[in-house]
Design an enzyme around this catalytic site. Structure first.
Site, short mmCIF file in Angstrom:
data_model
loop_
_atom_site.label_atom_id
_atom_site.label_comp_id
_atom_site.label_asym_id
_atom_site.label_seq_id
_atom_site.Cartn_x
_atom_site.Cartn_y
_atom_site.Cartn_z
N CYS A 227 -1.99 -5.54 5.20
CA CYS A 227 -1.80 -4.73 3.99
C CYS A 227 -1.51 -3.30 4.44
O CYS A 227 -1.00 -3.08 5.54
CB CYS A 227 -2.99 -4.84 3.06
SG CYS A 227 -4.52 -4.13 3.68
N ARG A 233 -7.21 -5.55 0.38
CA ARG A 233 -6.53 -6.83 0.29
C ARG A 233 -6.60 -7.66 1.59
O ARG A 233 -7.02 -8.82 1.57
CB ARG A 233 -5.06 -6.62 -0.10
CG ARG A 233 -4.87 -6.16 -1.52
CD ARG A 233 -3.44 -5.66 -1.77
NE ARG A 233 -3.17 -4.42 -1.05
CZ ARG A 233 -2.00 -3.77 -1.07
NH1 ARG A 233 -0.98 -4.30 -1.75
NH2 ARG A 233 -1.86 -2.63 -0.43
N ASP A 343 -2.27 -3.44 -4.81
CA ASP A 343 -3.47 -2.83 -4.23
C ASP A 343 -4.46 -2.51 -5.34
O ASP A 343 -4.12 -1.80 -6.29
CB ASP A 343 -3.06 -1.55 -3.50
CG ASP A 343 -4.18 -0.99 -2.64
OD1 ASP A 343 -5.33 -1.42 -2.80
OD2 ASP A 343 -3.88 -0.11 -1.81
#
Length: 372
Positions: A227, A233, A343
């Site tokens: 990420c 994440r 996000d």
């Protein structure tokens, strides 16, 4: 009579060396060839007189256990129909290179080999049901192997010591060769490592250039999640993936590395050492994943090279990663091929819970193949 010695000082010399070596081997001759490890003596396994001559040159009286040398990993499929996944993984990460892979040949595969080469020679290739392959990291030799139809065997040209250079080959051996290709000193001047693979286990049969700790890393199936900052994440995905794999394999998450499964995460713009957000820890914990020990880290070349598959949270993550590291294109995919995974940083824990459930469903789809 001394052999024809072919040097590889320039591209023209190399082309001539390849053409001459291929011609001599095709006609049943014996050729000395360079490898990244040591110099070797090559003969076609489809030419029994050449194999007998090679045994005499090397004074081989016991089972030789000929190693089939190939130009690329895909050529092993000519002999082994269903290569064990761990063997294929080690080949992919180490070939071309100084690792030989030994796997079991089924009765059907042994019979097929006996149709390709004489049964007596096939019996010297397969030792107690095992067959060994090697893909040397030497461009001239690989080009020669690629041009030869059928299997080619090579054995070290040295006697008491490995022959790391042409001058290390005993004179009485050199004099019995038809052609000797001189590409200068070998890189390692040491024998290759032979690794035996059966199912999901491996063992070193002959120590060599590549140490046991490196083989251990090559054998690992490494899954990486990417990420941006690696606090939400990617660590959630890695934690949930580890828990999902362990549950479906009947293991504790901590036992996955013992079964050669490693799940990692990294960030394209991560600062090293940051913990996962409290919300990420809460949402992951509700699905059985513990992120309390997690600390962020940036993407590294080493991690990407070790990875068998890389999942990004968005298409833009993949684009940026491939712009920086184009060599990983064939193993990098968005975790969700349909849409980006946004996000959640700064959101309430409820959004993290939704993300965790989405990640778990995507991971189940992506990783189900590992269970088979």
């Amino acid at each position: 009579m001394p052999p024809v010695v072919l040097t590889c000082a320039n591209p023209s010399d190399q082309r001539w060396a390849v053409m001459k070596a291929v011609d001599v081997l095709t006609r049943g001759g014996i050729v000395g060839l360079p490898m990244e490890t040591v110099y070797g003596l090559a003969a076609r396994l489809t030419q029994p007189p050449a194999i007998e001559r090679l045994k005499k040159i090397k004074n081989i009286s016991t089972h030789p256990g000929w190693v089939i040398h190939v130009a690329q990993a895909s050529q092993t499929s000519l002999y082994i129909c269903d290569m064990p996944s761990m063997a294929a993984r080690i080949m992919k990460k180490s070939w071309p290179g100084p690792v030989a892979i030994q796997v079991r040949a089924s009765a059907k595969e042994q019979a097929a080999l006996e149709m390709l080469i004489q049964p007596a020679v096939a019996a010297e290739v397969i030792s107690d049901g095992w067959i060994t392959f090697r893909c040397p990291d030497q461009p001239v030799t690989r080009e020669i192997l690629a041009a030869l139809p059928g299997p080619t065997a090579m054995v070290g040209a040295g006697e008491l010591q490995p022959a790391g250079d042409v001058g290390d080959i005993p004179a009485h051996i050199v004099d019995q060769l038809d052609v000797l290709v001189d590409a200068g000193p070998a890189r390692y001047r040491k024998s290759s490592t032979i690794v035996r693979v059966e199912a999901d286990q491996w063992q070193i049969i002959r120590p060599g250039v590549i140490e046991e700790r490196i083989i251990h890393r090559l054998a690992e199936q490494v899954i990486v999640f990417i990420c941006t900052g690696k606090t939400c994440r990617a660590p959630m995905a890695a934690g949930i993936a580890g828990t999902w794999l362990a549950r479906n394999l009947g293991l504790a998450p901590a036992a996955l590395p013992q079964h050669h499964l490693v799940v990692e995460s990294a960030g394209l713009h991560a600062a090293d050492g940051l913990p996962a957000t409290a919300e990420a820890c809460t949402a992951a914990r509700e699905l059985g994943a513990d992120l309390t020990a997690h600390r962020s880290r940036a993407v590294t070349v080493d991690l990407l090279q070790r990875a068998d598959v890389i999942y990004t949270m968005t298409q833009s993550h993949r684009d940026e990663l491939l712009e920086r590291y184009p060599a990983v294109a064939d193993k990098t995919f968005p975790l969700d091929p349909e849409s980006d995974i946004a996000d959640p940083i700064g959101s309430e824990v409820g959004r993290y819970r939704q993300l965790a459930k989405r990640l778990e469903a995507l991971i189940a789809q992506r990783l189900s193949g590992i269970l088979s």
